[in-house]
Design a protein around this motif. Structure first.
Motif, mmCIF file in Angstrom:
data_model
loop_
_atom_site.group_PDB
_atom_site.id
_atom_site.type_symbol
_atom_site.label_atom_id
_atom_site.label_comp_id
_atom_site.label_asym_id
_atom_site.label_seq_id
_atom_site.Cartn_x
_atom_site.Cartn_y
_atom_site.Cartn_z
ATOM 1 N N ARG A 48 0.837 -1.208 0.000
ATOM 2 C CA ARG A 48 0.000 0.000 0.000
ATOM 3 C C ARG A 48 0.866 1.250 0.000
ATOM 4 N N MET A 49 1.933 1.237 0.798
ATOM 5 C CA MET A 49 2.831 2.393 0.839
ATOM 6 C C MET A 49 3.521 2.597 -0.507
ATOM 7 N N VAL A 50 3.935 1.506 -1.137
ATOM 8 C CA VAL A 50 4.585 1.604 -2.445
ATOM 9 C C VAL A 50 3.604 2.162 -3.477
ATOM 10 N N GLY A 51 2.362 1.710 -3.427
ATOM 11 C CA GLY A 51 1.350 2.215 -4.354
ATOM 12 C C GLY A 51 1.054 3.686 -4.139
ATOM 13 N N LYS A 52 0.976 4.096 -2.894
ATOM 14 C CA LYS A 52 0.717 5.510 -2.587
ATOM 15 C C LYS A 52 1.881 6.365 -3.063
ATOM 16 N N ARG A 53 3.108 5.890 -2.851
ATOM 17 C CA ARG A 53 4.279 6.619 -3.332
ATOM 18 C C ARG A 53 4.270 6.729 -4.848
ATOM 19 N N ARG A 54 3.879 5.642 -5.523
ATOM 20 C CA ARG A 54 3.815 5.647 -6.981
ATOM 21 C C ARG A 54 2.797 6.675 -7.482
ATOM 22 N N ARG A 55 1.627 6.744 -6.822
ATOM 23 C CA ARG A 55 0.610 7.725 -7.224
ATOM 24 C C ARG A 55 1.088 9.153 -6.992
ATOM 25 N N LEU A 56 1.761 9.389 -5.872
ATOM 26 C CA LEU A 56 2.298 10.724 -5.606
ATOM 27 C C LEU A 56 3.374 11.103 -6.626
ATOM 28 N N LEU A 57 4.219 10.150 -6.987
ATOM 29 C CA LEU A 57 5.243 10.425 -7.996
ATOM 30 C C LEU A 57 4.610 10.692 -9.361
ATOM 31 N N ASP A 58 3.566 9.958 -9.710
ATOM 32 C CA ASP A 58 2.865 10.208 -10.974
ATOM 33 C C ASP A 58 2.258 11.601 -10.991
ATOM 34 N N TYR A 59 1.670 12.008 -9.862
ATOM 35 C CA TYR A 59 1.097 13.340 -9.751
ATOM 36 C C TYR A 59 2.174 14.405 -9.920
ATOM 37 N N LEU A 60 3.296 14.232 -9.246
ATOM 38 C CA LEU A 60 4.381 15.200 -9.317
ATOM 39 C C LEU A 60 4.961 15.262 -10.721
ATOM 40 N N GLN A 61 5.073 14.128 -11.378
ATOM 41 C CA GLN A 61 5.592 14.091 -12.743
ATOM 42 C C GLN A 61 4.665 14.847 -13.688
ATOM 43 N N GLU A 62 3.378 14.716 -13.459
ATOM 44 C CA GLU A 62 2.393 15.396 -14.298
ATOM 45 C C GLU A 62 2.417 16.907 -14.077
ATOM 46 N N LYS A 63 2.608 17.338 -12.826
ATOM 47 C CA LYS A 63 2.551 18.760 -12.485
ATOM 48 C C LYS A 63 3.868 19.486 -12.741
#
Length: 89
Positions: A58-73
């Motif tokens: 779950r932590m790895v998935g949450k980190r992945r989503r945050l990184l995807d968000y940051l990459q997009e922004k």
């Protein structure tokens, strides 16, 4: 072992704008990375601890989503963060 208050404060100071700034994606990713890296020795010792492994995933998935968000922004902040934390995609 969990992160101490001092370790958290140091991470927040390094990646945040202020001492109470925990909302930035960089801070959240750095804190999750520290927790994920802290669990690695636990799984070497207790390989059958599947309940904790679910939490890790779950932590790895949450980190992945945050990184995807940051990459997009902001791609520059994303690249700097993955270089600092030695995370590869």
């Amino acid at each position: 072992m969990a992160l101490t208050k001092e370790q958290k404060a140091e991470i927040i100071k390094k990646y945040g704008k202020g001492p109470q700034d925990t909302g930035l994606p960089e801070v959240q990713v750095a804190l999750l990375t520290a927790r994920i890296n802290d669990l690695a020795p636990h799984f070497e010792k207790f390989g059958k601890d599947h309940h904790s492994r679910v939490g890790l995933l779950r932590m790895v998935g949450k980190r992945r989503r945050l990184l995807d968000y940051l990459q997009e922004k902001n791609i520059d902040r994303y690249r700097k963060l993955i270089a600092d934390l030695n995370i590869r995609k």
